[in-house]
Design an enzyme around this catalytic site. Structure first.
Site, PDB file in Angstrom:
ATOM      1  N   PRO B 249       0.790  -1.239   0.000  1.00 51.23           N
ATOM      2  CG  PRO B 249       0.046  -0.944   2.192  1.00 51.23           C
ATOM      3  CD  PRO B 249       0.886  -1.840   1.329  1.00 51.23           C
ATOM      4  CB  CYS B 250       4.413   2.124  -0.133  1.00 52.57           C
ATOM      5  SG  CYS B 250       4.901   1.339  -1.657  1.00 52.57           S
ATOM      6  CD  GLN B 251       4.327   5.183  -4.306  1.00 45.08           C
ATOM      7  OE1 GLN B 251       3.703   6.239  -4.389  1.00 45.08           O
ATOM      8  NE2 GLN B 251       5.607   5.141  -3.975  1.00 45.08           N
TER       9      GLN B 251
END
Lengths: 362, 300
Positions: B249-251
């Site tokens: 989910p980092c982006q």
């Protein structure tokens, strides 16, 4: 794409063929089983109660399986807690026989557990219990061996189907809206949907009746439980049997209809019945995807099957295993991953074995 | 190894960081747990194939209601591998990057580079994936000595139950091309709330056409190859103890912010309860062949 054209089965009245259920076992189930084996069952091989979950078919590409998850084992017979929102999945009750060694697994007397399950189903049909609670028709059995050192699990499912005295036949199979016309089909779906919505039980009934009035048909279509069969026969109109159909094929109904039709033949004496195979699109019953089957049923005499008809293939050593009443022949062992008669094996090393997980994490 | 260290760091950070309590959906594309529940309720109401799950009691997150820990939809068909439809994925990504304004260069740049070198990375892609596959495959030879061949079990006295009422080719429909059938997989897709990134996070558990579970790394074959090695990782599911493929989910927040900006510029006011519809639309780029319900119009 559900076919909207009405297809007649080969031969005016072809044998009605049912798509067998498939088992899908979540890896969380195997973890739960492994925990229970170590902490609860230990060396016990006593059967325990399972709940399997299934839904109507939701995609024309795949049928809905019977699914086991970590909660399948958790309650051991109690009613499940309802998940909030959306229709509940239907529940099939199963018996799990977990054995201690691979040798025990290989030599397991699977005929015995099948006979036990089919006797229960047949008793419930004859006693009327299955009418009040149609989920009882969908009992299943599974026997397992958990190789906890290797994170491998051996298992073999059976979805018992009682074989009627003569095959059931299909006069007509087609999509619901082709069979009834779009308006009537939509009204049948609507009535079934509100029946499902009104059902607040955590274990909704997987089969019900739809009543079409004799005149002004689309106005007062109602859905009611199977126990209303006799009462509805006395009213002017048509009674249709409906069930939650996990099969996705446009030409065949799914496995749960087999025992349900036997119930209709044995209990109600029906020789012909119209069946709605209720299926979903985007989570709601859909008239084009759902099927209408005109089934022709064999006569089931009150004395059938006679005890003499019953072929006890197993040479019985255990007197307790002898059925108290004559039970029809039963089948329904699931094929293995290669499509043959045999157990399945799943290797969860890649998802459970700490050593393998450590290697993966690099 | 980087992943492990990051995981420990993330776990520690989640432990000390406060739960987001101020809505920043439009500004940052992130969600508070309350907003996650609200968006989840809307998703479940609109697409009843999705349902809330409680998960393992021991793993419940205190900031979410006990019976609404994560969302799941089961038995989602996946007819083809992602490599068969790569071009589709690339095209959609270009639309996303068309709206780019530099605020999100890293995410979009990845797409563009990958897009240009699609040919080469497609060749490499298959070679690279086995690095994750290897442990799964290596396990088999190890076990071969001890685990009996399943042949032994296929008893001849009960080769096949003879019954004319059983559909004999139950799962293989003759009217379909063969490669289609063999490759039909199904997925159980779950969406959890990631406290660290403050966004939803998607998890994939696959089954082959005979309903045998896939190794998590095999799920990478159903991920757009641009993402297979970067965006999708194999980790332990936060609400149950098994590992699964997860879309990292980092982006997510920056893409979600961009999507809601697109909606706003189109004259629609993005609503927080529709967050998951937008999210699913964007995830469809990453897993182009998994056919869950994401076709609902947003912003009406």
């Amino acid at each position: 794409m559900a076919s909207t054209t009405s297809t007649t089965a080969p031969g005016a009245e072809g044998v009605l063929q049912f798509q067998p259920l498939q088992s899908t076992v979540d890896s969380t189930f195997w973890m739960e089983l492994a925990n229970n084996k170590l902490e609860k069952y230990r060396l016990s091989e006593e059967p325990c109660t399972l709940q399997g979950y299934y839904t109507p078919a939701r995609s024309s590409a795949v049928s809905a399986p019977l699914q086991l998850t970590s909660t399948s084992l958790a309650l051991d017979g109690d009613a499940p807690s309802a998940a909030p929102g959306g229709p509940q999945p239907y529940i099939a009750w199963g018996s799990l026989y977990n054995v201690n060694t691979l040798d025990r697994f290989k030599s397991f007397d699977r005929e015995r557990i099948m006979a036990k399950a089919s006797e229960e189903i047949w008793c419930d049909i004859r006693s009327g219990a299955a009418c009040a609670n149609p989920a009882l028709l969908n009992r299943f059995v599974v026997y397992t061996f958990a190789d906890l050192k290797r994170y491998s699990f051996y298992y073999w499912f059976a979805f018992p189907a009682l074989v009627p005295p003569a095959p059931m036949r299909a006069a007509q199979i087609g999509s619901l809206d082709a069979a009834l016309g779009a308006d009537l089909a939509a009204a049948v779906v609507q009535a079934s949907e509100s029946w499902r919505g009104a059902c607040t039980d955590a274990t909704p009934a997987p089969a019900w009746l739809v009543w079409l009035p004799g005149t002004n048909r689309s106005s007062e279509i109602t859905a009611s439980p199977l126990t209303d069969w006799a009462a509805l026969q006395e009213r002017d109109g048509e009674v249709i049997l409906a069930f939650c159909d996990p099969c996705n094929l446009p030409s065949n109904p799914g496995w749960p209809l087999r025992n349900l039709l036997l119930l209709a033949a044995a209990q109600w004496g029906s020789r012909a019945v119209r069946v709605v195979c209720a299926r979903e699109k985007a989570g709601r019953l859909d008239p084009t995807f759902s099927l209408m089957v005109d089934a022709v049923l064999p006569e089931v005499p009150a004395a059938w099957p006679a005890a003499a008809d019953h072929p006890p293939s197993q040479e019985v050593e255990d007197p307790a295993a002898v059925p108290a009443m004559a039970v029809p022949k039963t089948l329904g062992w699931e094929v293995n991953a290669r499509g043959r008669m045999g157990p399945r094996c799943v290797d969860l090393g890649p998802t459970m074995d700490p050593t393998q997980l450590a290697t993966q994490a690099v | 190894m980087r992943g492990v260290i990051h995981g420990i760091y993330k776990g520690a950070a989640e432990y000390v960081l406060p739960v987001r309590s101020v809505s920043a959906f439009k500004e940052k594309g992130v969600l508070t747990p309350e907003e996650f529940v609200e968006a989840g309720d809307t998703l479940v109401a609109t697409c009843p194939t999705w349902s809330w799950q409680a998960g393992e009691i021991a793993k419940q997150r205190p900031f979410l209601p006990p019976d609404k820990q994560y969302l799941i939809t089961r038995n989602v068909p996946c007819l083809k591998r992602a490599s068969a439809v790569e071009d589709y994925g690339g095209a959609v990504e270009k639309i996303l990057s068309g709206e780019g304004d530099g605020a999100d260069d890293e995410w979009l740049a990845t797409e563009n580079v990958a897009d240009e070198s699609a040919e080469t990375s497609r060749m490499e892609g298959t070679d690279d994936i086995p690095s994750m596959d290897t442990p799964a495959e290596k396990a088999e030879p190890d076990n071969d000595d001890d685990i009996p061949d399943m042949d032994e079990f296929e008893t001849n006295d009960n080769v096949m139950e003879v019954d004319e009422a059983s559909l004999s080719t139950p799962y293989l429909v003759a009217t379909e091309p063969e490669e289609n059938i063999i490759r039909t997989r199904t997925y159980d897709i779950s969406i959890t709330y990631d406290k660290f990134y403050q966004t939803p996070r998607m998890w994939l558990c696959g089954y082959d056409e005979m309903r045998q579970p896939l190794a998590p790394a095999q799920a990478l074959e159903d991920v757009s190859h641009d993402h297979a090695r970067k965006t999708v990782t194999v980790e332990t599911h936060p609400h149950s103890s098994h590992t699964a493929a997860s879309i990292h989910p980092c982006q997510h927040a920056s893409v979600m912010m961009k999507l809601s900006e697109m909606l706003t510029s189109g004259g629609n006011e993005p609503r927080v309860d529709q967050y998951l519809f937008l999210f699913l639309k964007f995830i469809a780029v990453i897993i182009p062949t998994i056919e869950y319900d994401y076709t609902f119009a947003v912003g009406r």
